[in-house]
Design a protein around this motif. Structure first.
Motif, PDB file in Angstrom:
ATOM      1  N   ARG A   4       7.407  -3.502  -9.330  1.00  0.00           N
ATOM      2  CA  ARG A   4       7.140  -2.129  -9.800  1.00  0.00           C
ATOM      3  C   ARG A   4       5.686  -1.741  -9.566  1.00  0.00           C
ATOM      4  NH1 ARG A   4       6.358   2.298 -10.131  1.00  0.00           N
ATOM      5  NH2 ARG A   4       6.937   3.827 -11.713  1.00  0.00           N
ATOM      6  N   MET A   5       4.755  -2.661  -9.803  1.00  0.00           N
ATOM      7  CA  MET A   5       3.340  -2.303  -9.682  1.00  0.00           C
ATOM      8  C   MET A   5       2.822  -2.459  -8.260  1.00  0.00           C
ATOM      9  SD  MET A   5       2.870  -1.251 -12.647  1.00  0.00           S
ATOM     10  CE  MET A   5       1.206  -0.719 -12.235  1.00  0.00           C
ATOM     11  N   ASN A   6       3.697  -2.803  -7.339  1.00  0.00           N
ATOM     12  CA  ASN A   6       3.289  -2.957  -5.941  1.00  0.00           C
ATOM     13  C   ASN A   6       3.639  -1.736  -5.104  1.00  0.00           C
ATOM     14  OD1 ASN A   6       1.937  -4.572  -4.052  1.00  0.00           O
ATOM     15  ND2 ASN A   6       3.855  -5.344  -3.202  1.00  0.00           N
ATOM     16  N   GLN A   7       3.947  -0.639  -5.778  1.00  0.00           N
ATOM     17  CA  GLN A   7       4.301   0.596  -5.090  1.00  0.00           C
ATOM     18  C   GLN A   7       3.060   1.459  -4.872  1.00  0.00           C
ATOM     19  OE1 GLN A   7       7.569   2.425  -7.218  1.00  0.00           O
ATOM     20  NE2 GLN A   7       8.693   0.508  -7.384  1.00  0.00           N
ATOM     21  N   GLU A   8       3.083   2.247  -3.834  1.00  0.00           N
ATOM     22  CA  GLU A   8       1.970   3.131  -3.494  1.00  0.00           C
ATOM     23  C   GLU A   8       2.294   4.568  -3.879  1.00  0.00           C
ATOM     24  OE1 GLU A   8      -0.895   2.136  -2.425  1.00  0.00           O
ATOM     25  OE2 GLU A   8      -0.457   0.078  -1.781  1.00  0.00           O
ATOM     26  N   GLU A  16      -3.351  11.756  -7.031  1.00  0.00           N
ATOM     27  CA  GLU A  16      -4.101  12.523  -8.025  1.00  0.00           C
ATOM     28  C   GLU A  16      -3.787  12.054  -9.443  1.00  0.00           C
ATOM     29  OE1 GLU A  16      -3.612  14.884  -4.332  1.00  0.00           O
ATOM     30  OE2 GLU A  16      -2.233  13.805  -5.677  1.00  0.00           O
ATOM     31  N   GLU A  17      -2.542  11.676  -9.679  1.00  0.00           N
ATOM     32  CA  GLU A  17      -2.158  11.189 -11.005  1.00  0.00           C
ATOM     33  C   GLU A  17      -2.733   9.795 -11.261  1.00  0.00           C
ATOM     34  OE1 GLU A  17       0.020  11.261 -14.754  1.00  0.00           O
ATOM     35  OE2 GLU A  17      -1.053  12.647 -13.429  1.00  0.00           O
ATOM     36  N   VAL A  18      -2.722   8.955 -10.244  1.00  0.00           N
ATOM     37  CA  VAL A  18      -3.360   7.645 -10.378  1.00  0.00           C
ATOM     38  C   VAL A  18      -4.824   7.818 -10.758  1.00  0.00           C
ATOM     39  CG1 VAL A  18      -4.076   5.558  -9.145  1.00  0.00           C
ATOM     40  CG2 VAL A  18      -1.796   6.513  -8.765  1.00  0.00           C
ATOM     41  N   ASP A  19      -5.520   8.687 -10.056  1.00  0.00           N
ATOM     42  CA  ASP A  19      -6.948   8.888 -10.302  1.00  0.00           C
ATOM     43  C   ASP A  19      -7.200   9.514 -11.669  1.00  0.00           C
ATOM     44  OD1 ASP A  19      -7.423   7.859  -7.792  1.00  0.00           O
ATOM     45  OD2 ASP A  19      -7.602   9.824  -6.828  1.00  0.00           O
ATOM     46  N   GLY A  29       7.498   8.840 -13.220  1.00  0.00           N
ATOM     47  CA  GLY A  29       6.593   8.977 -12.094  1.00  0.00           C
ATOM     48  C   GLY A  29       5.374   8.093 -12.097  1.00  0.00           C
ATOM     49  N   ALA A  30       5.235   7.185 -13.094  1.00  0.00           N
ATOM     50  CA  ALA A  30       4.023   6.357 -13.150  1.00  0.00           C
ATOM     51  C   ALA A  30       4.303   5.076 -13.925  1.00  0.00           C
ATOM     52  CB  ALA A  30       2.867   7.115 -13.796  1.00  0.00           C
ATOM     53  N   ILE A  39      -2.636   0.719 -11.840  1.00  0.00           N
ATOM     54  CA  ILE A  39      -1.942   1.985 -12.097  1.00  0.00           C
ATOM     55  C   ILE A  39      -1.222   2.396 -10.819  1.00  0.00           C
ATOM     56  CG2 ILE A  39      -2.182   4.413 -12.742  1.00  0.00           C
ATOM     57  CD1 ILE A  39      -4.909   3.613 -14.001  1.00  0.00           C
ATOM     58  N   THR A  40       0.028   2.787 -10.934  1.00  0.00           N
ATOM     59  CA  THR A  40       0.748   3.358  -9.800  1.00  0.00           C
ATOM     60  C   THR A  40       1.438   4.633 -10.262  1.00  0.00           C
ATOM     61  OG1 THR A  40       2.384   2.927  -8.073  1.00  0.00           O
ATOM     62  CG2 THR A  40       2.837   1.994 -10.229  1.00  0.00           C
ATOM     63  N   ALA A  41       1.549   5.595  -9.346  1.00  0.00           N
ATOM     64  CA  ALA A  41       2.188   6.872  -9.667  1.00  0.00           C
ATOM     65  C   ALA A  41       2.716   7.499  -8.385  1.00  0.00           C
ATOM     66  CB  ALA A  41       1.191   7.814 -10.358  1.00  0.00           C
ATOM     67  N   ASN A  42       3.463   8.574  -8.549  1.00  0.00           N
ATOM     68  CA  ASN A  42       4.023   9.248  -7.383  1.00  0.00           C
ATOM     69  C   ASN A  42       2.964   9.941  -6.542  1.00  0.00           C
ATOM     70  OD1 ASN A  42       6.560   8.439  -8.188  1.00  0.00           O
ATOM     71  ND2 ASN A  42       7.090  10.385  -9.173  1.00  0.00           N
TER      72      ASN A  42
END
Length: 234
Positions: free
Chosen positions: A142-146, A216-219, A193-194, A210-213
């Motif tokens: 799950r946390m290995n997604q971009e 901008e949301e990650v940041d 989405g995150a 942190i991963t998100a769709n």
């Protein structure tokens, strides 16, 4: 272990083709070397993936294979010179990144997973073996997604304090729901989405993914933790 297999298979349907368990006779050999009954949860782990954990790597760059553990107990452990801490079973060895990994077997409690050295427990790794397995799968898949981002802090930069509880509370305030395998060492959370994963071991800094769709949301999420915990993006 069935719950773990189902969870891992939801990310990787071929996981069962890559893991390999241990026959009862080999487990009995190890149990005799340990000198105490193996906890039921650890025995189940060995039966399902004690010969090959399919790349899960609970020791990061070491080994949890029963053959290597048997060799370790036979060749490395020497009573009075080099031995596990009291009530501890070594379940992972040979890592450059981590000390030995053990199960701390307190009476009538699910064993905690701990970092150990000669006769000494160094600190917690996970509240239980099951929680550790779920956490590693979550991190691996799950946390290995971009897109994603990594953040870290030194122990000094967070005031030489254990701040995971505060980081968990901040995550929840940002809409993340705590996953059931979160504990006092690691927080795993998701929202639409995150997803987020935060860890802090004893007397160490905090690390976070942190991963998100959207980037901008990650940041945006990362900036909140930079402001509150003095973490930095790596």
């Amino acid at each position: 272990m069935q719950n773990y297999i189902e969870y891992a298979s939801s990310f990787d349907p071929r996981i069962t083709s890559r893991i390999r368990g241990v026959e009862p006779g080999r487990i009995a050999v190890f149990e005799k070397l340990v000198g105490r009954p193996l906890p039921a949860s650890y025995r189940a782990f060995l039966e399902v993936m004690g010969a090959d954990d399919g790349g899960l790597n609970i020791t990061v760059d070491g080994t949890a294979s029963i053959d290597d553990l048997i060799a370790y107990y036979r060749e490395e452990l020497k009573p009075g010179v080099w031995e596990p801490p009291p009530d501890t079973i070594i379940i992972g060895v040979g890592s450059i990144s981590l000390p030995e990994i053990g199960l701390l077997c307190a009476a009538n409690e699910e064993p905690r997973v701990v970092f150990v050295t000669n006769k000494q427990v160094l600190g917690p790794y996970a509240a239980s073996l099951e929680k550790l397995l779920f956490r590693l799968v979550f991190g691996c898949y799950r946390m290995n997604q971009e897109p994603k981002a990594f953040y870290t802090s030194s122990y000094e930069s967070i005031g030489r304090k254990h701040v995971l509880a505060q980081a968990r509370d901040l995550s929840v305030s940002l809409g993340f729901a705590a996953l059931e395998f979160s504990d006092d060492v690691s927080f795993s959370g998701e929202k639409p989405g995150a997803a987020i994963s935060i860890s802090q071991y004893a007397k160490e800094g905090m690390s976070m993914v942190i991963t998100a769709n959207r980037q901008e949301e990650v940041d945006r999420i990362g900036a909140v933790f930079v402001q509150n915990f003095n973490v930095r993006k790596v």
